[in-house]
Design a protein around this motif. Structure first.
Motif, PDB file in Angstrom:
ATOM      1  N   SER A 183       0.730  -1.387  -0.085  1.00 18.28           N
ATOM      2  CA  SER A 183       0.073   0.172  -0.086  1.00 18.28           C
ATOM      3  C   SER A 183       0.988   1.618  -0.045  1.00 18.28           C
ATOM      4  O   SER A 183       0.348   2.362  -0.220  1.00 18.28           O
ATOM      5  CB  SER A 183      -1.082  -0.008   1.119  1.00 18.28           C
ATOM      6  N   ASN A 186       3.089   2.538  -4.490  1.00 22.65           N
ATOM      7  CA  ASN A 186       2.571   3.562  -5.330  1.00 22.65           C
ATOM      8  C   ASN A 186       3.093   3.418  -6.773  1.00 22.65           C
ATOM      9  O   ASN A 186       3.379   4.108  -7.518  1.00 22.65           O
ATOM     10  CB  ASN A 186       2.727   4.767  -4.823  1.00 22.65           C
ATOM     11  N   HIS A 187       3.296   1.832  -7.091  1.00 29.23           N
ATOM     12  CA  HIS A 187       3.768   1.782  -8.485  1.00 29.23           C
ATOM     13  C   HIS A 187       5.175   2.394  -8.862  1.00 29.23           C
ATOM     14  O   HIS A 187       5.646   2.560  -9.984  1.00 29.23           O
ATOM     15  CB  HIS A 187       2.812   2.317  -9.627  1.00 29.23           C
ATOM     16  N   SER A 192      11.853   6.943  -3.429  1.00 35.53           N
ATOM     17  CA  SER A 192      11.275   8.404  -3.311  1.00 35.53           C
ATOM     18  C   SER A 192      11.877   9.474  -2.689  1.00 35.53           C
ATOM     19  O   SER A 192      12.424   9.208  -1.740  1.00 35.53           O
ATOM     20  CB  SER A 192       9.732   8.076  -2.536  1.00 35.53           C
TER      21      SER A 192
END
Length: 423
Positions: A183, A186-187, A192
């Motif tokens: 979850s 986020n593909h 990040s």
């Protein structure tokens, strides 16, 4: 009888001759000693180069069966031997997945017949690696699964993980966790952070790893299972493992060479060779991984050897496959960056890449002494060369370290007394 003589090898700063009969080291004597019945031996003259206990990698993907265009047990084991490895642990995410007793029996037989080195086999925690159920851990433990993992997938269902830990504990086996909360992914195809923003690529939140790890450590504390963290990658994860060890959780962890040597600040363009899962994290994360390895929070180095075809690692990170090869570069990279640069000595590197991996999974360590199994490698530690994918024995050429200049070239690898690689 298989008889091998290793002449003029450097062992603990001395030059010795080592005789091997079948799978066992029979003698270690001065190189000035007379060799009786020399014609009975297959002779390898090491010319003063260093003999080391065979290297061990607890995290490899041999893609066999079902994905053999990427790798086979034969090519993967030859690549391992080329890198100095005498023992590897193969992941269960092949086709069909090793998620039932018959599939495990098939793999154990295939590993025995096709591999030129010792290849232990993992079985999965749940069906097809991603279903909300538990496999028959009791039976597969008795058949010889080295441990249990859903590598490539985080276990999303807490109940499934809890039941797996109870069964593994009952059978004195480890749970090896690819920690990833779907979850929070986020593909994503890259960590990040700044690089993701600069390149306009979707990012993978580091919390996807550390949040699931926190859950699992609580479960491991309650169940008493041996819980092993695969390819740890974030500063928060390192700190969680450190705290868990202090609390008495039976937890161990591995880190890959690429997470120690690369970070997302080095990703300046959309480069599929820099795409792996977990992704290369921030410089801060990388420094935390190094610190964790140096202080013993992280127990070992493992490659996560993940071969792919040329087509699968071409184009954009958006569509390319996750993963890189590592068996043929791991020792030379770690020796060059950690030993030659003065961070640690060779003995410490061997602890990470040979002794700890076997001890952690309750296996006898590779040793160079009379009576020990002949699992060893001879390295030219002074050889400086440029990593060249054309020299790889793996089918996979997907490495971000191509053209890197390193020290340490494998000359000979013996696994259970048999020549697995010879230059």
């Amino acid at each position: 009888m298989n008889k091998i003589l290793l002449k003029n090898v450097k062992l603990n700063r001395e030059i010795v001759n080592i005789s091997i009969e079948n799978d066992t080291i029979k003698s270690i004597v001065s190189n000035h000693s007379e060799i009786v019945n020399l014609d009975e031996y297959e002779v390898f003259d090491a010319k003063g180069n260093t003999i080391l206990p065979g290297l061990v990698d607890v995290h490899v993907h041999f893609r066999d069966p079902g994905l053999t265009y990427k790798e086979t047990i034969e090519t993967g084991s030859k690549a391992a031997a080329h890198g100095g490895f005498t023992t590897v642990f193969a992941m269960p995410n092949v086709k069909p997945v090793v998620d039932n007793p018959q599939a495990l029996k098939n793999m154990l037989l295939k590993n025995k017949t096709d591999s030129c080195i010792e290849t232990y086999q993992y079985a999965s925690i749940s069906s097809n690696l991603d279903q909300p159920d538990n496999t028959d851990i009791n039976t597969m433990a008795q058949l010889g699964a080295i441990a249990f993992t859903n590598d490539g997938h985080g276990v999303q269902n807490t109940g499934v993980m809890y039941k797996a830990m109870l069964a593994a504990k009952q059978n004195n086996k480890a749970i090896v966790a690819h920690v990833e909360d779907d979850s929070l992914i986020n593909h994503g195809v890259i960590n990040s952070g700044k690089a993701a923003q600069k390149l306009g690529l979707p990012g993978m939140n580091g919390l996807s790893e550390s949040s699931q790890l926190a859950r699992d450590l609580v479960l491991a504390y309650k169940t008493g299972v041996h819980y092993h963290v695969a390819h740890i990658s974030t500063a928060e994860s390192v700190q969680l493992v450190r705290m868990a060890k202090e609390l008495g959780v039976k937890v161990t962890a591995e880190v890959s060479p690429h997470h120690l040597l690369l970070d997302d600040s080095m990703i300046s363009m959309d480069n599929p060779m820099m795409k792996m899962n977990p992704p290369l994290r921030s410089p801060k994360d990388r420094q935390a991984l190094i610190a964790g390895l140096l202080d013993g929070t992280i127990d070992m180095v493992a490659t996560d050897h993940a071969p792919h075809s040329k087509e699968e690692k071409s184009g954009s990170m958006l569509t390319a496959s996750f993963g890189i090869v590592g068996l043929e570069t791991a020792f030379s990279l770690m020796y060059t960056k950690f030993v030659k640069n003065g961070l640690v000595d060779l003995k410490t590197l061997l602890k990470w890449m040979s002794f700890n991996p076997l001890r952690t999974f309750n296996l006898k360590p590779n040793e160079i002494k009379v009576g020990a199994k002949a699992n060893l490698t001879i390295m030219d530690l002074n050889a400086k060369y440029q990593i060249d994918s054309q020299e790889f024995l793996s089918k996979g050429k997907n490495s971000p370290f191509i053209c890197e200049k390193v020290f340490g070239r494998t000359l000979l690898t013996l696994s259970n007394g048999k020549v697995a690689y010879r230059i």
